[in-house]
Design a protein around this motif. Sequence first.
Motif, short mmCIF file in Angstrom:
data_model
loop_
_atom_site.label_atom_id
_atom_site.label_comp_id
_atom_site.label_asym_id
_atom_site.label_seq_id
_atom_site.Cartn_x
_atom_site.Cartn_y
_atom_site.Cartn_z
N HIS A 1 -0.90 -8.59 -3.82
CA HIS A 1 0.33 -7.55 -3.30
C HIS A 1 -0.23 -6.10 -2.94
N VAL A 2 -1.29 -5.75 -3.54
CA VAL A 2 -2.04 -4.83 -3.10
C VAL A 2 -3.54 -5.22 -2.67
N ALA A 3 -4.24 -4.60 -1.66
CA ALA A 3 -5.56 -4.77 -1.14
C ALA A 3 -6.43 -4.59 -2.11
N ALA B 1 8.29 -0.28 -8.95
CA ALA B 1 8.02 1.40 -8.97
C ALA B 1 6.76 1.89 -8.44
N VAL B 2 5.77 1.06 -8.85
CA VAL B 2 4.27 1.57 -8.59
C VAL B 2 4.26 1.19 -6.82
N LEU B 3 4.76 0.05 -6.75
CA LEU B 3 4.56 -0.23 -5.18
C LEU B 3 5.29 0.61 -4.11
N ALA B 4 6.51 1.24 -4.64
CA ALA B 4 7.38 2.11 -3.75
C ALA B 4 6.49 3.19 -3.48
N LEU B 5 5.60 3.68 -4.31
CA LEU B 5 4.96 4.72 -4.04
C LEU B 5 3.38 4.52 -3.55
N ALA B 6 3.27 3.29 -3.10
CA ALA B 6 1.83 2.84 -2.87
C ALA B 6 2.08 2.97 -1.09
N ASP B 7 1.31 4.06 -0.68
CA ASP B 7 1.49 4.55 0.90
C ASP B 7 0.11 4.53 1.44
N GLY B 8 -0.80 3.98 1.04
CA GLY B 8 -2.02 3.79 1.51
C GLY B 8 -3.02 5.28 1.47
N VAL B 9 -2.33 6.04 0.76
CA VAL B 9 -2.76 7.49 0.69
C VAL B 9 -3.05 7.71 -1.04
N THR C 1 -9.35 3.41 -8.42
CA THR C 1 -9.74 4.69 -7.89
C THR C 1 -9.20 4.78 -6.36
N GLU C 2 -9.33 3.77 -5.63
CA GLU C 2 -9.06 3.71 -4.09
C GLU C 2 -7.62 4.15 -3.82
N PRO C 3 -7.09 4.52 -2.79
CA PRO C 3 -5.89 4.76 -2.61
C PRO C 3 -5.21 3.00 -2.31
N VAL C 4 -3.77 3.18 -2.82
CA VAL C 4 -3.41 1.85 -2.94
C VAL C 4 -2.69 1.13 -1.48
N VAL C 5 -3.10 0.28 -1.14
CA VAL C 5 -2.89 -0.20 0.20
C VAL C 5 -2.11 -1.59 -0.05
N LEU C 6 -0.77 -1.68 0.67
CA LEU C 6 -0.06 -2.85 0.19
C LEU C 6 -0.51 -4.09 1.17
N ARG C 7 -0.17 -5.23 0.91
CA ARG C 7 -0.78 -6.25 1.37
C ARG C 7 0.24 -7.32 1.08
N ARG C 8 0.54 -8.21 2.27
CA ARG C 8 1.40 -9.36 1.85
C ARG C 8 0.83 -10.61 1.27
N PRO C 9 1.35 -10.93 0.34
CA PRO C 9 0.78 -12.07 -0.54
C PRO C 9 1.13 -13.33 0.01
N ASP C 10 0.73 -14.37 -0.27
CA ASP C 10 1.12 -15.66 0.17
C ASP C 10 2.29 -16.02 -0.69
N THR D 1 -0.87 2.17 -15.61
CA THR D 1 -0.61 1.90 -14.22
C THR D 1 -2.00 0.99 -13.62
N LEU D 2 -2.96 1.49 -14.19
CA LEU D 2 -4.21 0.64 -13.75
C LEU D 2 -3.91 -0.85 -14.04
N ILE D 3 -3.24 -1.08 -15.26
CA ILE D 3 -2.98 -2.44 -15.55
C ILE D 3 -2.09 -3.19 -14.44
N ASP D 4 -1.14 -2.40 -13.92
CA ASP D 4 -0.21 -2.97 -13.13
C ASP D 4 -0.97 -2.89 -11.70
N ILE D 5 -1.89 -1.94 -11.35
CA ILE D 5 -2.63 -2.31 -10.28
C ILE D 5 -3.54 -3.42 -10.27
N ARG D 6 -4.04 -3.72 -11.22
CA ARG D 6 -4.98 -4.75 -11.38
C ARG D 6 -4.53 -6.16 -11.31
N ARG D 7 -3.23 -6.27 -11.81
CA ARG D 7 -2.46 -7.53 -11.73
C ARG D 7 -1.78 -7.67 -10.46
N LEU D 8 -1.47 -6.33 -9.74
CA LEU D 8 -0.92 -6.53 -8.31
C LEU D 8 -2.08 -7.02 -7.36
#
Lengths: 140, 278
Positions: B221-223, B184-192, B163-172, B209-216
């Motif tokens: 890859h996302v915070a 495609a999901v990450l391309a739209l992740a702008d923190g908003v 439910t929170e805005p998707v914030v990109l994160r640099r993974p190891d 998309t929730l599956i992708d977000i949880r995996r990411l």
Amino acid sequence: MPGIDECLLEAMTVNGARGAALIEWTSGLALGMVGEVRDEDPEATAAETAELARMAAEQRAFAALGPGSDKSGADPDEADGEPAVEDVIVTTRTCYHLLRFVDTAFDSGVFFYLWLDRREGNLALARIRLRDLCGRLALI
Amino acid sequence: MSLPHRTGVRTGRAPSLTGLADERASGALLCDAGTVYLRDGQVVHAESPVAPGIEVLLTTGGRLTADSWREAVGRTGRTGGVGRFLVDSGRLSGAELEICHLGALFDAAYFALGHGSGPRGFQRGAAHWLGPVRPVGAVAVERETRRRGELLAALWPYPQVDTEPVVLRRPDGRAPAVTPRQRAVLALADGVRTPTRIARELGRPAFHTLIDIRRLAAAGHVATPRSARPEHPDRPGPPAGSAASAPPAPDRGPGAVVFTDPDIDLLRRLRDALEAAL
């Protein structure tokens, strides 16, 4: 215009066909199933089969390579999320399992699953029948 | 537009989906986060404000033009036969309509009937404009809703990422590679944008998309924003040393982190992991 059930029943006319299903590989949900059930929990079986399809669809090792694709293995056609993989075939001592990705013009993430008795089925013919069937599933 | 009028909502004890199915009821089951439509006890459709509707799925990918969709609804929406019309007029094959319909139905049902939502009332006799396409048993819908919740929890037991805005994160460097769909999901992740908004813009079911977000999020890859507790406090935490074993606090700028609410479960797991490593 055939619906899911008509397509599944047509798949069951393939020689040696024992069961068929239409499954979302993105979620593991079976949209329709006909024929024999391999165990007591057909939904769990569908979800497991979907996991195999997902691995094949998403692993970079199987991304299309050829004219027009760069060396990274990323297929330009995949920009819309459609997998480059066409089908996945698993053979066991008694069965053939065919998974065929269905190309729809909307984001569905669906594949057709057909399993056959190995003694009665012909893998090459079944694959062609399934390809044709999936081609007619959507009006593209 | 398609939410039924709230008049005639039965008050008193909240109805249950399976109870209505047993009495072969027809109508709209109004839930906190959506509506489930029944006809003769079978689920014929579901809608949720967070799940893109069938019209979004069909028009975003370009399968139908917005004009073509509007015409179908204009002609047959009142009589509840939009689905039938789309097939009879050759706009969609029967299988396409069923695939898209079931995708939208189970997607919306997950939010309407799943965690944090539930039935509030039942509007008897209400019907959806789509009309019956491929009715599903109520038990199957409830079972699938449960399975979906367990699937997400198994991937990464931090529901706040849904439910929170998707914030990109640099993974190891050890993080799993990003798949084309995830790109495609990450391309739209702008923190908003939230995951469900990203799903809508991509014309994809929200649950996918929730599956992708949880995996990411699991891969780093996302915070993963801070939250009081994970979905399953008893479940062991993510493997020690994984890219994101400790969900990072959201970056709200310097001085914004306030430790009013220590995550006891997280601290306990951290202590256990440290003790195991020594």
